[in-house]
Design an enzyme around this catalytic site. Structure first.
Site, PDB file in Angstrom:
ATOM      1  N   HIS A  65     -42.191  26.376  27.451  1.00  0.00           N
ATOM      2  CA  HIS A  65     -43.128  25.531  28.190  1.00  0.00           C
ATOM      3  C   HIS A  65     -43.997  26.351  29.134  1.00  0.00           C
ATOM      4  O   HIS A  65     -43.532  26.866  30.144  1.00  0.00           O
ATOM      5  CB  HIS A  65     -42.376  24.455  28.982  1.00  0.00           C
ATOM      6  CG  HIS A  65     -43.297  23.458  29.613  1.00  0.00           C
ATOM      7  ND1 HIS A  65     -43.941  22.479  28.897  1.00  0.00           N
ATOM      8  CD2 HIS A  65     -43.718  23.303  30.889  1.00  0.00           C
ATOM      9  CE1 HIS A  65     -44.707  21.759  29.698  1.00  0.00           C
ATOM     10  NE2 HIS A  65     -44.595  22.239  30.921  1.00  0.00           N
ATOM     11  N   HIS A  67     -48.451  26.618  30.489  1.00  0.00           N
ATOM     12  CA  HIS A  67     -49.841  26.143  30.414  1.00  0.00           C
ATOM     13  C   HIS A  67     -50.723  27.372  30.650  1.00  0.00           C
ATOM     14  O   HIS A  67     -51.010  27.698  31.799  1.00  0.00           O
ATOM     15  CB  HIS A  67     -50.147  25.118  31.501  1.00  0.00           C
ATOM     16  CG  HIS A  67     -49.270  23.904  31.513  1.00  0.00           C
ATOM     17  ND1 HIS A  67     -49.710  22.670  31.098  1.00  0.00           N
ATOM     18  CD2 HIS A  67     -47.984  23.724  31.907  1.00  0.00           C
ATOM     19  CE1 HIS A  67     -48.727  21.781  31.233  1.00  0.00           C
ATOM     20  NE2 HIS A  67     -47.672  22.402  31.731  1.00  0.00           N
ATOM     21  N   GLU A 145     -52.424  18.515  23.922  1.00  0.00           N
ATOM     22  CA  GLU A 145     -51.954  17.496  24.870  1.00  0.00           C
ATOM     23  C   GLU A 145     -52.889  16.290  24.943  1.00  0.00           C
ATOM     24  O   GLU A 145     -54.104  16.447  24.950  1.00  0.00           O
ATOM     25  CB  GLU A 145     -51.844  18.130  26.255  1.00  0.00           C
ATOM     26  CG  GLU A 145     -51.253  17.187  27.285  1.00  0.00           C
ATOM     27  CD  GLU A 145     -51.030  17.879  28.622  1.00  0.00           C
ATOM     28  OE1 GLU A 145     -49.879  17.996  29.018  1.00  0.00           O
ATOM     29  OE2 GLU A 145     -52.013  18.299  29.250  1.00  0.00           O
ATOM     30  N   SER A 149     -55.001   7.359  31.356  1.00  0.00           N
ATOM     31  CA  SER A 149     -54.386   6.059  31.618  1.00  0.00           C
ATOM     32  C   SER A 149     -55.398   4.921  31.595  1.00  0.00           C
ATOM     33  O   SER A 149     -55.041   3.768  31.791  1.00  0.00           O
ATOM     34  CB  SER A 149     -53.638   6.098  32.952  1.00  0.00           C
ATOM     35  OG  SER A 149     -54.255   6.967  33.831  1.00  0.00           O
ATOM     36  N   HIS A 183     -48.754  13.973  27.848  1.00  0.00           N
ATOM     37  CA  HIS A 183     -48.686  14.532  29.203  1.00  0.00           C
ATOM     38  C   HIS A 183     -47.501  13.992  29.992  1.00  0.00           C
ATOM     39  O   HIS A 183     -46.687  14.755  30.493  1.00  0.00           O
ATOM     40  CB  HIS A 183     -49.998  14.314  29.980  1.00  0.00           C
ATOM     41  CG  HIS A 183     -49.924  14.888  31.357  1.00  0.00           C
ATOM     42  ND1 HIS A 183     -49.620  14.121  32.461  1.00  0.00           N
ATOM     43  CD2 HIS A 183     -50.049  16.150  31.805  1.00  0.00           C
ATOM     44  CE1 HIS A 183     -49.584  14.907  33.529  1.00  0.00           C
ATOM     45  NE2 HIS A 183     -49.839  16.136  33.163  1.00  0.00           N
ATOM     46  N   HIS A 210     -43.751  15.925  29.354  1.00  0.00           N
ATOM     47  CA  HIS A 210     -43.234  16.004  30.729  1.00  0.00           C
ATOM     48  C   HIS A 210     -42.565  14.665  31.022  1.00  0.00           C
ATOM     49  O   HIS A 210     -43.188  13.617  30.844  1.00  0.00           O
ATOM     50  CB  HIS A 210     -44.369  16.156  31.750  1.00  0.00           C
ATOM     51  CG  HIS A 210     -45.139  17.436  31.650  1.00  0.00           C
ATOM     52  ND1 HIS A 210     -46.466  17.480  31.332  1.00  0.00           N
ATOM     53  CD2 HIS A 210     -44.774  18.717  31.880  1.00  0.00           C
ATOM     54  CE1 HIS A 210     -46.896  18.728  31.356  1.00  0.00           C
ATOM     55  NE2 HIS A 210     -45.887  19.501  31.685  1.00  0.00           N
ATOM     56  N   GLU A 213     -40.244  14.198  36.024  1.00  0.00           N
ATOM     57  CA  GLU A 213     -40.328  15.466  36.759  1.00  0.00           C
ATOM     58  C   GLU A 213     -40.135  15.269  38.257  1.00  0.00           C
ATOM     59  O   GLU A 213     -39.491  16.084  38.905  1.00  0.00           O
ATOM     60  CB  GLU A 213     -41.693  16.126  36.489  1.00  0.00           C
ATOM     61  CG  GLU A 213     -41.919  17.404  37.305  1.00  0.00           C
ATOM     62  CD  GLU A 213     -43.237  18.085  36.996  1.00  0.00           C
ATOM     63  OE1 GLU A 213     -44.054  17.499  36.257  1.00  0.00           O
ATOM     64  OE2 GLU A 213     -43.429  19.206  37.486  1.00  0.00           O
ATOM     65  N   ASP A 314     -43.251  27.176  32.800  1.00  0.00           N
ATOM     66  CA  ASP A 314     -44.357  26.333  33.205  1.00  0.00           C
ATOM     67  C   ASP A 314     -45.585  27.231  33.399  1.00  0.00           C
ATOM     68  O   ASP A 314     -45.528  28.421  33.116  1.00  0.00           O
ATOM     69  CB  ASP A 314     -44.025  25.549  34.490  1.00  0.00           C
ATOM     70  CG  ASP A 314     -44.587  24.117  34.432  1.00  0.00           C
ATOM     71  OD1 ASP A 314     -45.579  23.903  33.709  1.00  0.00           O
ATOM     72  OD2 ASP A 314     -44.039  23.227  35.098  1.00  0.00           O
TER      73      ASP A 314
HETATM   74 ZN    ZN Z   1     -45.870  21.558  32.420  1.00  0.00          ZN
END
Ligand code: ZN
Length: 415
Positions: A65, A67, A145, A149, A183, A210, A213, A314
């Site tokens: 994982h 980015h 990804e 919303s 996401h 994710h 978290e 991450d």
């Molecule tokens: Zn992440």
């Protein structure tokens, strides 16, 4: 045909077996024999051979994982509280993606390789990292990804996702694998989720999400209140309700297999039970979790439900480096309730064997028929005792000595 040998060959199998003065013989990117180095040299006299003295050979590590597109952050973002961090990401998004991004991403790839990583699970938000990752020596699970919303924007966002997925398919190879990332439950509308998962299921694409978290996310999923209520009021100018509970979100994943759930800091036993039933894996990013949520994943609970632990760094948006060795070292110190060597072994298996359990890849353990991806680590000079091997490797090895991907050494070119 080539033979590599070392003082320790760490198979990273279920029993954590180690061969002293061991050797691996490989050809055309595949392991053909594992035995003592001397025996292999005798058996295959025409093979080229090299012995790494005072070293350990492991499978190449997997950072599942990261980015890469957020590699430019150094001190720009607000660490210490998830909500403040998310606000700062949104406020600084343009600056994070500015013209220097390319060289920051190149540096990120170097940090991965130098820490012995041969396989990454890269979350791509925009596709800016497609070229650099597809041209790098890394094996890449490239997670396109989806995020959004706003119901009205769902179609547009879905089309955008499909276009990026298509671009990534054009790079597909034995080292590059297109995949899908959701996401999070707080940021993906149920319509968008449904359509995206339809594609992932139909095409059997690996999935990453994710999940749970932050405490803010848990509160939002439970009661549509707290930080995210204000967040959506600010961005939508109206009151939104969470699209899911944690349970109902997981139901969407029913016909998927081996999804990677990232973080899960706030997952309770019911949720872990569900993830286990889905044959999901959990990816933990301890440094990121400390910086954004001041919390670590409960490893005991994972064991209880038989969920394999995987590790990731991450992005640099929530870490100071993409070195997986740094990540393991910090975890070794941070989980101080665990017995040291067994934790060290668990961490090492989390970046090797566990990452590939029940997947399409013959990677993660050293065994005949598996791909010839190895990392070589220079062990401290007095490290002779196998009983402390994993802790010594994690404590003292700050960089890999060599890294083979598909049977080819790739670090030499970086030096
Ligand atoms: Zn992440």
């Amino acid at each position: 045909m080539q033979i590599l040998g070392a003082d320790f060959v760490v198979l990273c199998d279920a029993d954590f077996r180690v061969l002293q003065q061991g050797g691996i013989c490989f050809e055309n990117g595949e392991i053909v024999a594992i035995h003592s180095y001397a025996k292999l040299c005798e058996q295959y006299p025409n093979a080229t051979s090299h012995y790494y003295k005072s070293c350990a050979i492991t499978p190449a590590l997997a950072n599942l994982h990261l980015h890469l597109e957020f590699s430019q952050n150094e001190g720009m973002l607000h660490f210490g509280e998830f909500g403040k961090w998310l606000d700062s990401v949104i406020a600084n998004r343009e600056e994070l993606m500015n013209a220097d991004l390319q060289s920051a991403m190149e540096q990120g790839v170097r940090e991965c390789l130098q820490s012995g990583v041969g396989f990454v699970g890269a979350i791509s938000s925009y596709g800016y990292d497609l070229e650099i990752l597809s041209k790098s020596p890394l094996r890449v699970l490239y997670f396109n990804e989806v995020i959004g919303s706003n119901e009205e924007a769902s179609d547009f966002l879905f089309q955008n996702f499909l276009a990026r997925l298509q671009d990534s398919k054009s790079k597909q190879s034995e080292r590059f694998f297109p995949a899908v990332a959701i996401h999070s439950p707080y940021s993906v509308h149920s319509k968008l989720l449904e359509k995206t998962l339809e594609v992932a299921k139909a095409e059997k694409l690996p999935l990453s999400v994710h999940f749970l978290e932050s405490f803010a996310e848990k509160v939002w999923l439970e009661s549509s209140s707290g930080y995210f209520k204000d967040f959506y009021r600010k961005f939508f100018g109206s009151d939104l309700h969470s699209f899911y509970s944690a349970q109902s979100f997981l139901e969407f994943f029913k016909d998927t297999k081996n999804a990677y759930f990232v973080h899960c800091l706030e997952a309770d036993s019911d949720i872990l039970k569900e993830i286990s039933a889905l044959q999901g894996k959990i990816i933990s990013c301890p440094k990121s979790n400390r910086l954004l949520n001041s919390k670590l994943l409960n490893l005991q609970a994972l064991k209880e439900y038989g969920i394999p632990l995987c590790l990731g760094t991450d992005g640099k948006s929530s870490n100071d480096s993409l070195s997986l060795l740094d990540e393991m070292r910090i975890a070794l110190f941070a989980y101080c309730g665990e017995s040291l060597e067994s934790l060290a072994r668990e961490l090492l298996l989390g970046v090797t064997r566990n990452a590939f359990l029940n997947t399409q890849w013959n990677l993660g353990s050293l065994s005949v028929g598996n791909l010839a991806d190895f990392a070589v680590f220079k062990m401290p000079k007095d490290s002779k005792d196998e009983r402390f091997l994993a802790q010594n490797l994690i404590l003292y090895c700050k960089k890999a000595e060599a890294l083979y991907i598909n049977g080819v050494e790739v670090l030499e070119n970086l030096k």
